[in-house]
Design an enzyme around this catalytic site. Structure first.
Site, short mmCIF file in Angstrom:
data_model
loop_
_atom_site.label_atom_id
_atom_site.label_comp_id
_atom_site.label_asym_id
_atom_site.label_seq_id
_atom_site.Cartn_x
_atom_site.Cartn_y
_atom_site.Cartn_z
N CYS A 265 -9.45 -9.96 7.24
CA CYS A 265 -8.22 -10.75 7.36
C CYS A 265 -8.39 -11.89 8.24
O CYS A 265 -7.81 -13.08 8.37
CB CYS A 265 -6.87 -9.83 7.65
SG CYS A 265 -7.05 -8.95 8.82
N GLU B 39 1.78 -8.58 7.33
CA GLU B 39 0.32 -9.12 7.51
C GLU B 39 -0.09 -9.75 6.45
O GLU B 39 -0.47 -8.78 5.50
CB GLU B 39 -0.46 -7.98 8.22
CG GLU B 39 0.02 -7.41 9.58
CD GLU B 39 0.13 -8.34 10.65
OE1 GLU B 39 -0.47 -9.37 10.66
OE2 GLU B 39 1.00 -8.00 11.64
P1 NAP Z 1 -2.63 -6.60 -2.33
O1 NAP Z 1 -3.17 -6.76 -3.91
O2 NAP Z 1 -1.34 -7.46 -2.06
O3 NAP Z 1 -1.95 -5.14 -2.06
C1 NAP Z 1 -1.92 -4.71 -0.91
C2 NAP Z 1 -1.20 -3.28 -0.92
O4 NAP Z 1 -0.07 -3.58 -1.51
C3 NAP Z 1 -1.80 -2.18 -1.96
O5 NAP Z 1 -1.88 -1.08 -1.13
C4 NAP Z 1 -1.31 -2.28 -3.22
O6 NAP Z 1 -1.40 -1.12 -4.11
C5 NAP Z 1 0.06 -2.31 -2.72
N1 NAP Z 1 1.11 -3.01 -3.69
C6 NAP Z 1 0.68 -4.09 -4.53
N2 NAP Z 1 2.08 -4.07 -5.31
C7 NAP Z 1 3.18 -3.20 -4.74
C8 NAP Z 1 4.27 -3.08 -5.21
N3 NAP Z 1 4.98 -3.92 -6.20
N4 NAP Z 1 4.98 -2.29 -4.43
C9 NAP Z 1 4.44 -1.36 -3.51
N5 NAP Z 1 2.97 -1.63 -3.30
C10 NAP Z 1 2.50 -2.71 -3.76
O7 NAP Z 1 -3.57 -6.98 -1.32
P2 NAP Z 1 -5.05 -6.78 -1.53
O8 NAP Z 1 -5.95 -7.12 -2.45
O9 NAP Z 1 -5.16 -5.04 -1.15
O10 NAP Z 1 -5.59 -7.34 0.13
C11 NAP Z 1 -6.23 -8.57 0.33
C12 NAP Z 1 -5.15 -9.48 0.86
O11 NAP Z 1 -4.84 -8.78 2.11
C13 NAP Z 1 -5.75 -10.72 1.38
O12 NAP Z 1 -5.05 -11.72 0.75
C14 NAP Z 1 -5.75 -10.68 2.97
O13 NAP Z 1 -5.55 -11.81 3.59
C15 NAP Z 1 -4.68 -9.91 3.22
N6 NAP Z 1 -4.95 -8.94 4.25
C16 NAP Z 1 -4.51 -9.41 5.58
C17 NAP Z 1 -4.51 -8.61 6.79
C18 NAP Z 1 -3.74 -8.99 7.79
O14 NAP Z 1 -3.73 -8.07 8.95
N7 NAP Z 1 -3.24 -10.19 7.89
C19 NAP Z 1 -5.45 -7.53 6.81
C20 NAP Z 1 -6.17 -7.25 5.34
C21 NAP Z 1 -5.83 -8.05 4.50
P3 NAP Z 1 -2.35 -0.92 -5.07
O15 NAP Z 1 -3.74 -1.01 -4.47
O16 NAP Z 1 -1.92 0.36 -5.49
O17 NAP Z 1 -2.08 -1.80 -6.02
#
Ligand code: NAP
Length: 520
Positions: A295, A256
């Site tokens: 999102c 997602e």
């Molecule tokens: P993110 O930076 O991609 O992080 C998401 C998750 O991934 C966090 O738990 C992060 O952990 C983890 N992560 C990052 N790098 C990783 C790796 N190499 N290995 C394992 N886990 C890793 O996204 P965000 O800033 O939290 O969220 C914002 C984005 O999410 C927006 O673009 C939004 O559109 C999207 N979103 C989509 C939905 C949907 O349902 N489609 C819902 C909500 C948000 P850490 O925090 O520990 O780095």
């Protein structure tokens, strides 16, 4: 200061390969830490696989549903404490925190009901029996049974409660143990939820684990029966999809990711009508709820050319009443800060990019002093409405999700086909909302854009009085979308469980099939 550990292998341990500090985004004060530590992820996965899988799969759907009900009740009872943690760690207003936390208990309760309906059985039949031989004796039946591995859930920062619950509900009901990793920056709520669930001793050993901080090399140890469900940015999704263990062992993955959700106002909708009021409520709510960090938030608002100025004026009037600030310092605050310093910088950069290709509608580029902010602290961004009269050429509008209180009103000709062409430029989204009382407009537009979305919201006068808006994700409806949105599917009642199950075709003597499935 609270120290957040992981609950893995049946105990609380420090497991993050880097120490992280959590802040209050309204005050920039440090409020918790995730200490660094080392664990053997291969061993932790094995623990969940062996203990969690065995205990969950021994239960019937009814019994698993009862576990979900107990989780929902526990979270509901703890909601005041969770709300205050969401304000401290996420900058949430009370309304925003309830949206996340009540959404979590509601989704768990909805899956508990599905469990009760599925009943005292371990097996789900899929479709009707088929006669495949000369006589009905030789028959076939598709069935669905839980995968014999662990469901690893990685969540985004914006919905720490709902994110954990909506993924866990479908997985636990299907019979898979869960290892859930909230985003580090806002992990306080999910951590407390885990403590609450453990305090009530609700789940069998190994059924639910919580990962605080970075998950190290966990993903490289996933096996073919495990699954990975990720919510977050498409950049992270790319990295996770390419993880060696995931690729080599064909681990099922659900993503997602980003979404440039749209709203389309049809030409039949008159200003001052009930449908217009619904549209206005929805677009303003989506810009400001959770400070636009949703999102499903509407980023692109397509409006017939001759109504652009009226829509911008009506939205601006509403936005002008909005008090932005520290929700803990002033009860009049209706929009808090964005969640982190990184978010603040990303949102500001995204606004600059959009501003270079659009006119101002409301709020300039979002500079604001938050009400209750002390010494200029806090990651506050004011609501920003941009305008474009040449939507097809506005590249930033269709290419970049600004994850904050930002939206753009864009003109279209009023033809359904021209709205469709613009909506499709988002290259796949979670939800688009259409506002009209003209059935022909819906009938023309829906087939042109349905393949680009997991959900379409059809707003009209008849549903105006009972609709929570397109931004509310309901457990009975699909959540996910193709292309830019990641290509995933969650929730949708029974549909969301399929990811955690293997579908198997059984072929043989009909009486034997009946003995296995109960289907006559
Ligand atoms: P993110 O930076 O991609 O992080 C998401 C998750 O991934 C966090 O738990 C992060 O952990 C983890 N992560 C990052 N790098 C990783 C790796 N190499 N290995 C394992 N886990 C890793 O996204 P965000 O800033 O939290 O969220 C914002 C984005 O999410 C927006 O673009 C939004 O559109 C999207 N979103 C989509 C939905 C949907 O349902 N489609 C819902 C909500 C948000 P850490 O925090 O520990 O780095």
């Amino acid at each position: 200061m609270r120290s957040l550990r992981s609950y893995v292998g049946g105990q609380w341990v420090a497991s993050s390969n880097r120490a992280t500090t959590l802040f209050n985004p309204s005050t920039e004060e440090a409020i918790a830490e995730i200490p660094a530590g080392e664990v053997d992820w291969k061993k932790m996965l094995r623990y969940s696989r062996e203990k969690g899988t065995a205990s969950l799969q021994a239960l019937t759907f009814t019994q698993r549903g009862e576990l979900l009900q107990a989780m929902a009740k526990t979270l509901h009872e703890g909601r005041e404490e969770l709300i205050s943690l969401a304000t401290a760690n996420g900058g949430n207003t009370r309304g925003d925190a309830k949206f996340d936390i009540d959404g979590a208990s509601f989704t768990l309760a909805a899956y508990a009901d599905i469990g009760a309906k599925l009943g005292d059985t371990h097996i789900m039949v899929d479709g009707e029996p088929e006669q495949i031989g000369r006589t009905a004796r030789f028959s076939a039946q598709h069935v669905r049974l839980p995968r014999a591995g662990v469901a690893v859930h990685i969540n985004a920062f914006n919905f720490p409660a709902w994110g954990l619950a909506e993924k866990a509900a479908a997985a636990l009901l299907a019979g898979m143990p869960v290892m859930s990793k909230p985003a580090s920056a806002t992990a306080l709520v999910a951590h407390r939820m885990m403590e609450m669930i453990l305090e009530q001793n609700i789940l069998p050993k190994g059924a639910l684990s919580l990962i605080s901080g970075s998950s190290g090399d966990l993903l490289s140890h996933l096996q073919g029966q495990d699954v990975l469900s990720f919510t977050g940015s498409s950049d992270t999704a790319k990295i996770l999809r390419a993880t060696e263990g995931v690729v080599e062992r064909s681990v099922h993955i659900n993503v997602e990711a980003d979404s440039l959700n749209a709203a389309v106002l049809a030409p039949d909708v008159e200003l001052g009508s009930e449908t217009f009021a619904l549209f206005l409520n929805d677009v303003v709510r989506d810009m400001t709820q959770k400070t636009g960090q949703k999102c499903t938030a509407i980023r692109r608002i397509f409006v017939p050319e001759d109504k652009v100025d009226d829509v911008v004026a009506a939205m601006s009037e509403r936005l002008a009443d909005l008090v932005v600030g520290d929700p803990a310092a002033d009860s009049n605050v209706r929009m808090g800060p964005v969640a982190t310093e990184t978010q603040f910088k990303d949102v500001r950069a995204g606004i600059e990019r959009l501003a270079a290709q659009t006119e101002e509608g409301y709020g300039g580029t979002g500079e604001i002093e938050g009400r209750g902010s002390v010494g200029g602290k806090g990651y506050f961004v004011g609501p920003v409405l941009r305008v474009t009269r040449d939507a097809a050429k506005c590249e930033a509008l269709h290419a970049h999700e600004v994850f904050g209180p930002v939206s753009t009103v864009a003109a279209y000709s009023g033809e359904a086909s021209s709205a469709a062409a613009l909506v499709r430029m988002g290259e796949g989204g979670l939800v688009t909302s259409l506002y009209s009382d003209d059935r022909k407009f819906f009938a023309e537009l829906v087939p042109l854009i349905a393949a680009f979305h997991g959900r379409l919201y059809l707003g009209s006068e008849k549903i105006a009085g009972q609709s929570p808006g397109p931004g509310t994700v309901m457990p009975a409806l699909l959540h996910g979308g193709p292309g830019r949105a990641g290509g995933g599917e969650e929730l949708g009642g029974l549909r969301g469980m399929a990811f955690y199950q293997q579908r198997t075709a059984l072929q043989g003597d009909k009486a034997i099939l009946t003995a296995i499935t109960g289907v006559k």
